[in-house]
Scaffold this active site. Structure first.
Site, short mmCIF file in Angstrom:
data_model
loop_
_atom_site.label_atom_id
_atom_site.label_comp_id
_atom_site.label_asym_id
_atom_site.label_seq_id
_atom_site.Cartn_x
_atom_site.Cartn_y
_atom_site.Cartn_z
CG ASP A 1 -15.86 4.84 3.20
OD1 ASP A 1 -15.09 3.89 3.19
OD2 ASP A 1 -15.66 5.88 2.52
CG HIS B 1 -11.82 6.02 1.31
ND1 HIS B 1 -13.03 5.35 1.35
CD2 HIS B 1 -11.30 5.74 0.10
CE1 HIS B 1 -13.22 4.71 0.21
NE2 HIS B 1 -12.18 4.92 -0.56
NE ARG C 1 -3.20 0.33 3.10
CZ ARG C 1 -4.31 1.04 2.95
NH1 ARG C 1 -5.22 0.66 2.11
NH2 ARG C 1 -4.52 2.14 3.65
NE ARG D 1 -18.87 1.06 -0.78
CZ ARG D 1 -17.62 1.16 -1.18
NH1 ARG D 1 -16.67 1.44 -0.30
NH2 ARG D 1 -17.29 0.97 -2.44
P1 NAD Z 1 -8.81 3.51 -13.91
O1 NAD Z 1 -7.52 2.77 -14.07
O2 NAD Z 1 -10.03 3.01 -14.60
O3 NAD Z 1 -8.59 5.03 -14.37
C1 NAD Z 1 -7.50 5.79 -14.01
C2 NAD Z 1 -7.25 6.79 -15.14
O4 NAD Z 1 -6.25 7.69 -14.73
C3 NAD Z 1 -6.79 6.14 -16.44
O5 NAD Z 1 -7.64 6.54 -17.51
C4 NAD Z 1 -5.37 6.67 -16.61
O6 NAD Z 1 -5.01 6.86 -17.98
C5 NAD Z 1 -5.47 7.98 -15.86
N1 NAD Z 1 -4.17 8.51 -15.44
C6 NAD Z 1 -3.15 7.86 -14.82
N2 NAD Z 1 -2.14 8.72 -14.59
C7 NAD Z 1 -2.54 9.92 -15.05
C8 NAD Z 1 -1.93 11.21 -15.10
N3 NAD Z 1 -0.70 11.41 -14.63
N4 NAD Z 1 -2.62 12.21 -15.65
C9 NAD Z 1 -3.86 12.03 -16.14
N5 NAD Z 1 -4.49 10.84 -16.11
C10 NAD Z 1 -3.83 9.80 -15.59
O7 NAD Z 1 -9.05 3.63 -12.34
P2 NAD Z 1 -10.45 3.94 -11.61
O8 NAD Z 1 -11.12 2.67 -11.30
O9 NAD Z 1 -11.15 5.01 -12.38
O10 NAD Z 1 -9.92 4.54 -10.22
C11 NAD Z 1 -9.31 5.82 -10.18
C12 NAD Z 1 -8.90 6.14 -8.75
O11 NAD Z 1 -10.06 6.34 -7.94
C13 NAD Z 1 -8.07 5.05 -8.06
O12 NAD Z 1 -7.05 5.64 -7.29
C14 NAD Z 1 -9.10 4.38 -7.16
O13 NAD Z 1 -8.49 3.72 -6.08
C15 NAD Z 1 -9.91 5.58 -6.74
N6 NAD Z 1 -11.23 5.29 -6.17
C16 NAD Z 1 -11.62 6.09 -5.13
C17 NAD Z 1 -12.83 5.87 -4.50
C18 NAD Z 1 -13.20 6.75 -3.35
O14 NAD Z 1 -14.16 6.47 -2.61
N7 NAD Z 1 -12.49 7.84 -3.12
C19 NAD Z 1 -13.68 4.86 -4.94
C20 NAD Z 1 -13.28 4.08 -6.03
C21 NAD Z 1 -12.03 4.29 -6.63
#
Ligand code: NAD
Length: 317
Positions: free
Chosen positions: A153, A180, A93, A156
């Site tokens: 959260d 989170h 992590r 949920r």
């Molecule tokens: P994903 O892999 O589908 O999308 C990530 C996107 O970011 C990709 O399109 C990638 O090209 C882009 N990317 C990567 N580096 C980049 C940069 N430097 N500049 C611009 N774009 C860039 O992932 P996802 O499922 O959409 O998840 C995205 C994030 O959201 C993850 O960190 C995930 O853990 C987080 N997330 C947060 C919550 C929350 O409650 N806060 C919930 C679900 C997911």
């Protein structure tokens, strides 16, 4: 003569993967903004999402949606960062946090170079740590750098309690606070169903078991693992949560949402971003709510804070 005045509500989304595109879809469905610009390292992907979303316009609300570059941040009201790398097998992590912190730094620098003056929202994980990085790099006031925190959260939690008691989830008030992630905690002392404390409502209307409540919390805490195991990622819930936050911010709603914000002495904690119910409006975070936590809850919040502080100290960016 000017007839009418339309406030522009422009949102830039950085990272148009599952989360970013689900958020854009929620904004379009709910007609919350006038303009959405999608930025991604993979421009083609952002462009494809923009085209696809535009074709839903006749069924949604009129707005402009397009792929773009960082210069679009100069006049944006809100920039929401949903970009991030996913955990690779064997990666800790902490490794992931360091990797995403570097990505976050690069993104925030480009946003600020464009002359951004609005509110910055971070949803990428680990969200509390990355929001702190965004705050540090941006130089913006703490009120204007907000993490999605425990919004999801908390949703949920309210949903699972509503299922258990068979009451509309909008009438269940309950908070998940802290990180989170694994060290988050349920604020049992403030759970209310239709204004009644849980132990009162539970006594009058429903019998409930403490172990069922514990199971509900465990299902909240572990929800992401359960969903990722089944479909690889979670995105609809957070997409809607971000849309809700957007509405509260851009429409000056003074809504209470469990965002991640910087603590400066509240609950005896200092210099750490954590999820907590806070009043949010067009200026960002107006105030952190002072809950009357039980001793156990206070201790759990302090533990969650220590874990996050340590992670922020240990990452490199
Ligand atoms: P994903 O892999 O589908 O999308 C990530 C996107 O970011 C990709 O399109 C990638 O090209 C882009 N990317 C990567 N580096 C980049 C940069 N430097 N500049 C611009 N774009 C860039 O992932 P996802 O499922 O959409 O998840 C995205 C994030 O959201 C993850 O960190 C995930 O853990 C987080 N997330 C947060 C919550 C929350 O409650 N806060 C919930 C679900 C997911």
């Amino acid at each position: 003569m000017t007839i009418g005045y339309t406030k522009t509500r422009k949102v830039v989304i950085v990272g148009t993967g599952f989360v970013g595109s689900s958020y854009a879809y929620a904004l379009l469905n709910q007609g919350i903004v006038n303009e959405i610009v999608l930025i991604d390292l993979d421009y083609k992907r952002a462009d494809g999402e923009a085209r696809d979303l535009n074709h839903g316009m006749p069924f949604g609300s009129p707005m402009r949606i397009r792929a773009g570059e960082y210069e679009e941040c100069s006049d944006a009201d809100l920039v929401v960062i949903t970009a991030g790398a996913n955990q690779k097998p064997g990666e800790t992590r902490l490794d992931l946090a360091s990797k995403n912190a570097k990505i976050m730094k690069g993104i925030v620098e480009q946003i600020m170079e464009a002359g951004f003056k609005g509110i910055l929202v971070v949803a990428s994980n680990p969200v509390d740590v990355l929001t702190q990085v965004a705050y540090d790099v941006s130089g913006l006031a703490k009120e204007r750098v907000i993490g999605s925190g425990t919004i999801l959260d908390t949703a949920r939690f309210r949903y699972l309690l509503s299922e258990y008691f068979q009451v509309d989830s909008r009438n269940v008030h309950a908070y998940i606070i802290g990180e989170h992630g694994d060290s988050e905690l349920p604020v049992w002392s403030h759970v209310q169903v239709g204004g009644l404390p849980l132990n009162v409502y539970g006594r009058i209307e429903n019998y409930y078991e403490d172990r069922d409540m514990q199971e509900i919390f465990e299902n909240v805490r572990d929800a992401a693992y359960h969903i990722i195991e089944r479909k690889g990622a979670t995105y609809y819930g957070i997409g809607m949560g971000l849309a809700r936050l957007t509405k509260a911010l851009l429409y000056n709603e003074n809504s209470i949402l469990t965002v991640s914000t910087l603590f400066e002495g509240e609950y005896g904690l200092d210099g750490v971003y954590l999820g907590i119910p806070a009043v949010v409006n067009e200026f960002g975070v107006r105030e952190i709510l002072r809950l009357n936590l039980s001793d156990r809850e206070q201790k759990q919040l302090e533990e969650s804070s220590s874990i996050l502080k340590k992670m922020v100290e240990d990452i490199e960016y």
